[in-house]
Write an enzyme that holds these catalytic residues in place. Sequence first.
Site, PDB file in Angstrom:
ATOM      1  N   GLY A 230       0.657  -1.232   0.002  1.00 23.99           N
ATOM      2  CA  GLY A 230      -0.133   0.101  -0.023  1.00 23.99           C
ATOM      3  C   GLY A 230       0.925   1.248   0.201  1.00 23.99           C
ATOM      4  N   GLU A 271       4.972  -5.994   1.973  1.00 26.16           N
ATOM      5  CA  GLU A 271       4.624  -6.715   0.637  1.00 26.16           C
ATOM      6  C   GLU A 271       4.179  -5.616  -0.581  1.00 26.16           C
ATOM      7  OE1 GLU A 271       1.881  -9.459   2.178  1.00 26.16           O
ATOM      8  OE2 GLU A 271       0.144  -8.318   1.338  1.00 26.16           O
ATOM      9  N   GLY A 273       4.208  -3.741  -3.816  1.00 20.18           N
ATOM     10  CA  GLY A 273       4.107  -3.931  -5.300  1.00 20.18           C
ATOM     11  C   GLY A 273       4.397  -2.641  -6.092  1.00 20.18           C
ATOM     12  N   ARG A 274       3.446  -1.843  -6.023  1.00 16.91           N
ATOM     13  CA  ARG A 274       3.399  -0.341  -6.733  1.00 16.91           C
ATOM     14  C   ARG A 274       4.619   0.386  -6.471  1.00 16.91           C
ATOM     15  NH1 ARG A 274      -1.683   2.091  -7.493  1.00 16.91           N
ATOM     16  NH2 ARG A 274      -2.386   1.061  -5.812  1.00 16.91           N
ATOM     17  N   ARG A 309      -6.378   1.304 -15.276  1.00 16.85           N
ATOM     18  CA  ARG A 309      -6.597   2.274 -14.274  1.00 16.85           C
ATOM     19  C   ARG A 309      -7.439   3.700 -14.257  1.00 16.85           C
ATOM     20  NH1 ARG A 309      -2.993   4.538 -11.444  1.00 16.85           N
ATOM     21  NH2 ARG A 309      -3.893   4.158  -9.391  1.00 16.85           N
ATOM     22  N   TYR A 313     -10.636   3.785 -12.326  1.00 16.64           N
ATOM     23  CA  TYR A 313     -10.693   4.735 -11.189  1.00 16.64           C
ATOM     24  C   TYR A 313     -10.546   5.965 -11.280  1.00 16.64           C
ATOM     25  CZ  TYR A 313      -8.786   0.123  -9.359  1.00 16.64           C
ATOM     26  OH  TYR A 313      -8.831  -1.140  -8.928  1.00 16.64           O
ATOM     27  N   CYS A 340     -14.887  -0.364 -27.306  1.00 17.94           N
ATOM     28  CA  CYS A 340     -16.057   0.194 -27.499  1.00 17.94           C
ATOM     29  C   CYS A 340     -16.760   0.460 -26.057  1.00 17.94           C
ATOM     30  CB  CYS A 340     -16.781  -0.917 -28.172  1.00 17.94           C
ATOM     31  SG  CYS A 340     -18.576  -0.229 -28.768  1.00 17.94           S
TER      32      CYS A 340
END
Length: 419
Positions: A230, A271, A273-274, A309, A313, A340
């Site tokens: 996070g 942990e 990732g981003r 994304r 989002y 589409c």
Amino acid sequence: MPMSADFRACALPRLDAIAAHFGTPFHLYDETGIRTTGARLLRAFAGVAGFNEFYAVKALPNPQILRILHSMGFGFDCSSIAELELARSIGARAEALMFTSNNTSAEEFAAAAADGGCILNLDDASLIDKVPQMPECVCFRYNPGAARSGNVIIGNPVEAKYGVPHEQLLDAYARARARGARRFGLHTMLASNERNAQYMIDTIAMLLEQAARLRQALGIELAFINMGGGLGIAYRPDDTPFDLEHLGARACELLGEYAHIHGRAPALHMESGRYMTGPHGVLVTRALNRKDSYRTFIGVDACMSALMRPGMYGAYHHIDVLGKAPAATDLPVDVVGSLCENNDKFAIQRPLPPISDGDLLVIHDTGAHGHAMGFNYNGKLRPQELLLRSNGTVERIRRAETLADYFATLNFEADLLPV
């Protein structure tokens, strides 16, 4: 955030040649940037005994990227059989793997136990009796409920499907121990893309409170706590970056205080990732068309299936037009794909330099949750992935999908359940 100066200096002067050689669109990742971030993480937590990063495979599930991280000593956070197989394929084994799934099936439990096993992180107390053979080391994902607030992406912990509620936690550990577990960890994951270091510091403090509770109530000394991932990145040029060094320093202090009171402290895992790979990837796409309607649309040869994304989002990803500097006179445009769906947009009313057909657009921060979240709606095919090596070479590390790939699942042996 905008590409690092080194990534920009190495990649942009060669981007025309890279695009001519490999074709567009493609994701391009920066090995040097990934290694630099990994080294920074290790420095920030150098004072924390037993610290380790378990890279979230879901962020960028490519074996060549995992090999880079594995070479730095990092483990892997997996949430599916495919992610376990990917991590094992590059040499990760046993407690270098953290398996965190939810609504876990018998097949997934079997995969977790295979080939040397892993750290099994259970999402729900009901799973304790469903584990065929309780491993020696087990962990539980903790959901504190109303005691904490989530953030915009993950949401309110009370509404989350993840984790063991506070009032069930002690019983979960007691039951796991009764089934044969001997070493324990405690995990949580409360926020995503969080750039406030204090939120993560509060999460470590929360986990240590629960460690003390388990110690007092059950005599369980946790081997580790896992603060989850996070850690956020600065997608917008004016976003404040995450203060990694402050987090590392406060983590060291909190664990030191715990050890002073209780004689020892658990190891600290995370942990991310981003944070590890997100800023070190770009999506390169070529302008195909300019449409002047009620607003101006720039059509490109990538679409939402290559980067979900923004459409899903409303997320911001910075965009450069290769060889054209921004100016105060730039007019707003929508950068769109050919899917589409009207939300197939990489930017909405974004001032950009004048774009001509054939220009290359560089969409930043796609090194996490970019290709990984791809899909095949409309029969769109996911693009190739390239790696800019530290020695300057550019290597294809995933080919683009083909129509044969798309139709492969329609080639099967006939099977019919008779009446």
